[in-house]
Design a protein around this motif. Sequence first.
Motif, PDB file in Angstrom:
ATOM      1  N   ARG A   1      38.182  81.185  22.551  1.00  0.00           N
ATOM      2  CA  ARG A   1      36.857  80.210  22.612  1.00  0.00           C
ATOM      3  C   ARG A   1      36.874  78.901  23.051  1.00  0.00           C
ATOM      4  NH1 ARG A   1      32.687  83.984  20.679  1.00  0.00           N
ATOM      5  NH2 ARG A   1      33.266  85.134  18.767  1.00  0.00           N
TER       6      ARG A   1
ATOM      7  N   ARG B   1      30.002  84.142  23.455  1.00  0.00           N
ATOM      8  CA  ARG B   1      29.482  82.745  23.529  1.00  0.00           C
ATOM      9  C   ARG B   1      30.178  82.218  24.835  1.00  0.00           C
ATOM     10  NH1 ARG B   1      31.618  81.274  17.632  1.00  0.00           N
ATOM     11  NH2 ARG B   1      33.152  79.725  18.982  1.00  0.00           N
TER      12      ARG B   1
ATOM     13  N   ASP C   1      33.885  81.582  26.536  1.00  0.00           N
ATOM     14  CA  ASP C   1      34.795  82.755  25.858  1.00  0.00           C
ATOM     15  C   ASP C   1      35.732  83.233  27.144  1.00  0.00           C
ATOM     16  OD1 ASP C   1      33.590  82.719  23.249  1.00  0.00           O
ATOM     17  OD2 ASP C   1      32.984  84.411  23.355  1.00  0.00           O
TER      18      ASP C   1
END
Length: 282
Positions: free
Chosen positions: A46, A243, A246
């Motif tokens: 992330r 997101r 990512d």
Amino acid sequence: MAISVKKLHPVIGAEVQGVDLSKPVDGETAAAIRRAFEDHVVLVFRDQQLDEPAQLTAAGLFGKVAMRRRPISGDGPGGSFDTPFMLVTNIVEDGKAIGAFGDGEMWFHHDTSYYPEPHRATLLYALKLTSWGGETSFSNLYQAYEMIPQPLRDRLEGRKVLQIHDYKRRERLNLEAVDIAKIRHMEQPIFITHPATGRKALYVSRLMSARIEGLSRAESEEALATLFDISEDPSIIYEHKWRLGDLVIWDNWCSIHARKDFPREEPRLMRRLTIEGQAMRF
């Protein structure tokens, strides 16, 4: 650099925390990431800030980065070739798609299963996302192999399946209506032994697996329908909700993936790399 690995699903997927892939990764950390990849099949990183060189460097942790190949016929998805990068996007500039596979749902598939040496892994980096949808589902085909009824497994052991792709997204190819010599295709083992882990995995997908050798058309379709259903069992699927920032990498030899629909009027942009592979073995 200390990392942590957090499982995202009981049988597939983990998030790697504590690493910034825009910076050099030491040998110990790289080895830990590769072990996590073999253990979890899909890894999520992330909040990464990656330009093209940084994504290339991150991909290099997993092997040699592959170049994008042109379709045999010359017709196919858009975007640039003779580059390792593919843009997975619906963005159009000056009336021309800047990338490939831009819109809509896409059925479960392996990437490049129709190559003589299918790519080991795919890395996808999120640059622009829509307001909803576009989730990517991943299925663990080690687990799928274990779920196949023993009589069917015995019947199919040692057989091959024709893997073929004509760039459709939600439709199996009608072999009677096409000249497959003009489409990339390859017969692959139905059950493979993963070259890196030595584990057995199912190697079929609804989108790209067309015909089982040595069976009648009806027998092949019946067996494939059963295998497709097993490979898409919800108990072995992790659904990734994207997101921005990512970076997701998945093992193409022991997983399949699918994409859900999303608003076609909104821009979506993902940057893709793949890792070179090798021939599949029984």
